[in-house]
Design an enzyme around this catalytic site. Structure first.
Site, PDB file in Angstrom:
ATOM      1  N   SER A 105       0.618  -1.230  -0.227  1.00 27.63           N
ATOM      2  CA  SER A 105       0.050   0.037  -0.072  1.00 27.63           C
ATOM      3  C   SER A 105       0.981   1.374   0.002  1.00 27.63           C
ATOM      4  O   SER A 105       1.856   1.422  -0.967  1.00 27.63           O
ATOM      5  CB  SER A 105      -0.925  -0.028   1.154  1.00 27.63           C
ATOM      6  OG  SER A 105      -2.019   0.893   1.226  1.00 27.63           O
ATOM      7  N   HIS A 128      -2.238  -1.405  -4.947  1.00 26.70           N
ATOM      8  CA  HIS A 128      -3.981  -1.158  -5.171  1.00 26.70           C
ATOM      9  C   HIS A 128      -4.380   0.236  -4.844  1.00 26.70           C
ATOM     10  O   HIS A 128      -3.336   1.000  -4.538  1.00 26.70           O
ATOM     11  CB  HIS A 128      -4.346  -2.032  -3.883  1.00 26.70           C
ATOM     12  CG  HIS A 128      -4.099  -1.617  -2.534  1.00 26.70           C
ATOM     13  ND1 HIS A 128      -4.752  -0.561  -1.976  1.00 26.70           N
ATOM     14  CD2 HIS A 128      -3.708  -2.073  -1.552  1.00 26.70           C
ATOM     15  CE1 HIS A 128      -4.549  -0.051  -0.697  1.00 26.70           C
ATOM     16  NE2 HIS A 128      -3.575  -1.185  -0.400  1.00 26.70           N
TER      17      HIS A 128
END
Length: 217
Positions: A105, A128
């Site tokens: 992340s 993501h």
């Protein structure tokens, strides 16, 4: 503060008496990146209010010649993560990062914020889109803000690595790999092939590279 206490409280330490007599600042980014809200007491966390002042001290300390950043993080607060990444990226001294375990992340921008990056063979990165929890007031406006934040993350990674914007967005929006979610999990060698991380290696390679960079300053 004694060195052992500094490591315990902030995850930082000065490496002195090295092979080439270089003074290197070690910084660890582990667990969850804690932002404006505190994490649970039993959660391992990296606090940006610890790292931001330390990085400022590193920049202003004439004796410190380079910085080694070791990462094993699941991500966390986006604004805090980006602020730490920007601080690392703007240091005038050579910086090398090493991903151990994972750098997921917002850990992505942190991993590429250094001048040169390594990842161990078993290391992973999850790429993501920005997520958000909770109730929105003014859904359209909130979505646009999330889009802007997403663009900031994408631009930072692209500007500090070799991956293209198009390819990075493809990895972020991949619906086929993560169960009930979009994104991509990359293992050590894959992060290098995609152009996100510079090289597969461990602590010896990372320190060797940093010494070389200091010598050429």
């Amino acid at each position: 503060m004694e060195k052992s206490e500094e490591i315990k409280e902030t995850g930082t330490a000065c490496l002195e008496g090295t092979k080439k007599n270089h003074k290197i600042q070690l910084i660890t980014i582990i667990g969850e990146i804690e932002g404006h809200e505190a994490t649970a007491p039993n959660t391992k966390a990296t606090k940006y209010e610890h790292l931001i002042p330390r990085l400022a001290e590193v920049e202003d300390d004439e004796e410190i010649q380079g910085v080694l950043i070791i990462l094993n993080t699941l991500g966390g607060d986006v604004e805090a993560g980006l602020s730490i990444a920007e601080m690392i990226a703007t240091l005038s001294k050579p910086t090398v990062s090493l991903v151990l375990g994972g750098s997921h992340s917002i850990g992505g921008p942190l991993a590429v914020s250094a001048d040169y990056s390594f990842i161990v063979p078993s290391g992973t990165m999850i790429i993501h889109p920005v997520r958000s929890n909770g109730t929105f007031i003014g859904v359209i406006q909130s979505f646009k803000n999330m889009e802007k934040t997403q663009d900031r993350i994408v631009d930072f990674i692209v500007n500090h690595s070799k991956i293209s914007k198009k390819r990075l967005e493809e990895l972020m929006l991949n619906p086929a790999q993560l169960v009930k979610d979009v994104g991509t999990l990359l293992e050590g060698e894959e992060t290098v092939k995609e152009g996100i991380i510079d090289e597969v290696g461990g602590i010896s390679q990372a320190l060797k590279k940093l010494h070389e960079m200091i010598d050429t300053e």
